[in-house]
Design an enzyme around this catalytic site. Structure first.
Site, PDB file in Angstrom:
ATOM      1  N   CYS A 134       3.032   1.605   3.105  1.00 61.65           N
ATOM      2  CA  CYS A 134       4.126   0.627   3.108  1.00 61.65           C
ATOM      3  C   CYS A 134       5.253   1.098   2.191  1.00 61.65           C
ATOM      4  O   CYS A 134       6.427   1.005   2.538  1.00 61.65           O
ATOM      5  CB  CYS A 134       3.630  -0.738   2.662  1.00 61.65           C
ATOM      6  SG  CYS A 134       2.314  -1.402   3.709  1.00 61.65           S
ATOM      7  N   CYS A 175       0.836  -1.198   0.000  1.00 66.12           N
ATOM      8  CA  CYS A 175       0.000   0.000   0.000  1.00 66.12           C
ATOM      9  C   CYS A 175       0.879   1.261   0.000  1.00 66.12           C
ATOM     10  O   CYS A 175       2.100   1.184   0.130  1.00 66.12           O
ATOM     11  CB  CYS A 175      -0.916   0.007   1.225  1.00 66.12           C
ATOM     12  SG  CYS A 175      -0.024   0.159   2.791  1.00 66.12           S
TER      13      CYS A 175
END
Length: 81
Positions: free
Chosen positions: A13, A10
């Site tokens: 991340c 994501c």
């Protein structure tokens, strides 16, 4: 130093991965930085909240994206978060 950035890929991340790379470069240390994105691998590592950061086998961050300054402190051995 073995560093794992743990998350499903994501935006948060990816930002953590970039911040870790920048902190490692600023510190001038040698580190193997690995992204762990497969769900089964994440579960095997014991992570329930992402993004997470593991340094030398120890989970040091979960559920947030620390800034580069915080990562400098963590990666230099000072774990005052």
């Amino acid at each position: 130093m073995e560093i794992k950035v743990i998350g499903t890929g994501c935006e948060k991340c990816n930002r953590l991965y970039q911040n870790v790379q920048q902190a490692v470069n600023e510190l001038g240390i040698t580190a193997n930085i690995e992204k762990v994105e497969e769900l089964m691998d994440i579960v095997r590592l014991g992570v329930m909240l992402t993004p997470a950061l593991m340094v030398d086998g120890k989970i040091v961050i979960t559920g947030r994206v620390p800034d580069v300054k915080s990562l400098l402190s963590i990666l230099s051995g000072n774990t005052d978060k």
